[in-house]
Design an enzyme around this catalytic site. Structure first.
Site, PDB file in Angstrom:
ATOM      1  N   HIS A 237       0.849  -1.199   0.000  1.00 33.39           N
ATOM      2  CA  HIS A 237       0.000   0.000   0.000  1.00 33.39           C
ATOM      3  C   HIS A 237       0.878   1.240   0.000  1.00 33.39           C
ATOM      4  O   HIS A 237       2.078   1.183   0.264  1.00 33.39           O
ATOM      5  CB  HIS A 237      -0.946   0.013   1.210  1.00 33.39           C
ATOM      6  CG  HIS A 237      -0.232   0.118   2.537  1.00 33.39           C
ATOM      7  ND1 HIS A 237       0.326   1.284   3.007  1.00 33.39           N
ATOM      8  CD2 HIS A 237       0.021  -0.821   3.485  1.00 33.39           C
ATOM      9  CE1 HIS A 237       0.882   1.073   4.189  1.00 33.39           C
ATOM     10  NE2 HIS A 237       0.714  -0.203   4.498  1.00 33.39           N
ATOM     11  N   ASP A 364      -4.206 -19.098  12.086  1.00 34.67           N
ATOM     12  CA  ASP A 364      -3.101 -19.704  12.827  1.00 34.67           C
ATOM     13  C   ASP A 364      -3.193 -19.342  14.316  1.00 34.67           C
ATOM     14  O   ASP A 364      -3.166 -18.164  14.690  1.00 34.67           O
ATOM     15  CB  ASP A 364      -1.775 -19.231  12.241  1.00 34.67           C
ATOM     16  CG  ASP A 364      -0.605 -20.072  12.692  1.00 34.67           C
ATOM     17  OD1 ASP A 364      -0.224 -19.967  13.874  1.00 34.67           O
ATOM     18  OD2 ASP A 364      -0.067 -20.829  11.869  1.00 34.67           O
ATOM     19  N   SER A 379       2.023  -5.203   6.822  1.00 34.48           N
ATOM     20  CA  SER A 379       1.698  -4.916   5.425  1.00 34.48           C
ATOM     21  C   SER A 379       2.853  -5.308   4.515  1.00 34.48           C
ATOM     22  O   SER A 379       3.998  -4.944   4.758  1.00 34.48           O
ATOM     23  CB  SER A 379       1.394  -3.426   5.243  1.00 34.48           C
ATOM     24  OG  SER A 379       0.301  -3.053   6.030  1.00 34.48           O
TER      25      SER A 379
END
Length: 429
Positions: A237, A364, A379
């Site tokens: 991003h 998980d 990210s």
């Protein structure tokens, strides 16, 4: 009369038969086969088909091979090129499918925690302040029409690259009483304005009445790099300025290794955060050439290792990604890259570059226990499905930190300047 009635009965039976065929499962399978299919060299694709349907290739070239089985069509990309697959029912053609075979392509997945240092084009205006003058408090910057988010690129014809470039112009202008000619870059375009520094009576110095910044720093995660060109992609991003919330226009920048020191666990309404520091050696491992909605991009100085999956992996295009189990590579402790389970909840087969192509959920137990799900700094974590790199983690859902968005890898590759759709070279005759 009897024959006419018989015709009507037979016609009705035929109509009902056609309608039932139209809604049958095998007819729906035929409808669901796309009009265009893309595979890479060496890759195989399996499609479900209706039992009576047969398939063949329209062109006699070696780019594609088919295996027409009872319930499936196995398509293999053997050589870069194009072909056309024909579907026939009882000897009649019913559909044509374009098959495009792309050149074999692999990248090395990342997962490493990286430190990011960005230098903007010019200096960024992040705020105004009032200068105490004999005539009261004023902001020369506001008087000149300069807004928060503007970028000062030139003063008196000279290019401005960093904050220290500004001070000599301000002092000289204030002493001479001559306004500065300032070139401003704004989203709507570029313009020039006159800016007269004013003397601060409390500090006996001239000021612009502007808060400015020339760089930004933070952490993120490496997504991939291409070993031949050394081009990489990270973050997934855009990096925006913390004050203006606008994307930083990059002049240059560097990435360095970073170490995760602790985790602020996410919860509903609070996505959490990786706390990290730049590695002590501050070794620059790559440059930053682009800051886009799909991440940051540049070139590495040398090969880097994640210690868990360092072999080149094939990629999946957006229409090849499917819902179901997947994994991410990321760091939650020190500089150790680990593999964690996630679920692709939904995926959009995008035809054009766009962010937020996937919705994913962390499944998980170890990762949920350590982080609560997706946290800031994660990210760019590469997403792996069926041994292929399919994308990167981008955003977390604030009200549900176990879930978030992902971006498809083909758009990040495009932003990195890597052409996976390269056309085959013409063979010499």
């Amino acid at each position: 009369m009897f024959i006419e009635s018989l015709r009507k009965i037979m016609g009705g039976i035929l109509l009902v038969s056609l309608i039932s065929i139209g809604f049958s499962s095998f007819f729906q399978e035929y409808i669901n086969i796309p009009k265009s299919i893309t595979v890479f060299e060496g890759q195989q694709l399996q499609l479900a088909k209706a039992v009576p349907v047969s398939v063949s290739l329209n062109h006699n070239n070696s780019s594609v091979s088919l295996r027409d089985k009872k319930n499936t069509i196995n398509i293999s990309g053997t050589e870069q090129g194009n072909n056309e697959m024909l579907l026939e029912l009882a000897g009649f053609p019913i559909k044509k499918v374009d098959v495009n075979v792309l050149k074999d392509f692999k990248v090395i997945p990342g997962g490493q925690s990286i430190g990011v240092k960005l230098n903007s084009v010019g200096v960024l205006v992040v705020g105004h302040h009032q200068v105490n003058t004999n005539d009261g408090k004023k902001s020369p910057g506001e008087i000149a029409g300069i807004k928060v988010g503007d970028i000062i690129t030139k003063i008196n014809g000279q290019r401005i690259e960093k904050m220290s470039d500004v001070a000599p112009f301000v002092k000289d202008s204030g002493e001479k009483g001559k306004p500065l000619q300032v070139v401003i870059s704004r989203e709507s375009g570029e313009f020039t304005t006159n800016l007269q520094p004013l003397k601060d009576e409390n500090e006996e110095s001239y000021k612009l009445g502007l808060y400015i910044r020339d760089s930004a720093a933070g952490i993120g995660t490496m997504t991939f790099y291409e070993p031949k060109s050394m081009k990489y992609g990270a973050l997934g991003h855009v990096i925006s300025d913390m004050d203006t919330k606008k994307p930083i226009v990059v002049a240059d920048g560097q990435i360095v290794r970073s170490t995760v020191t602790s985790i602020e666990k996410g919860s509903n309404g609070d996505p959490g955060e990786k706390l990290a520091r730049f590695s002590s050696d501050r070794e620059v491992i790559g440059n930053i050439k682009r800051n886009s909605p799909f991440g940051i991009f540049g070139e590495l100085n040398k090969d880097i290792s994640n210690g868990i999956s360092d072999k080149p992996l094939p990629i999946s295009l957006s229409h090849q990604v499917k819902e179901g189990p997947a994994q991410i590579l990321t760091v939650v402790d020190n500089d150790k890259v680990e593999l964690f389970d996630i679920e692709i909840v939904s995926t959009i087969p995008q035809k054009f570059p766009a962010t937020k192509g996937m919705v994913l959920k962390v499944t998980d137990k170890n990762l949920l226990e350590k982080t609560g799900g997706i946290v800031q700094g994660m990210s760019g974590s590469p997403i792996i499905q069926d041994g292929k790199l399919i994308g990167a983690v981008t955003h977390v859902f604030v009200n549900d930190p176990t879930s978030g968005y992902g971006v498809h890898i083909e758009w990040m590759l495009n932003e990195a300047g890597i052409d996976i759709y390269e056309k085959p070279r013409q063979k010499a005759s």
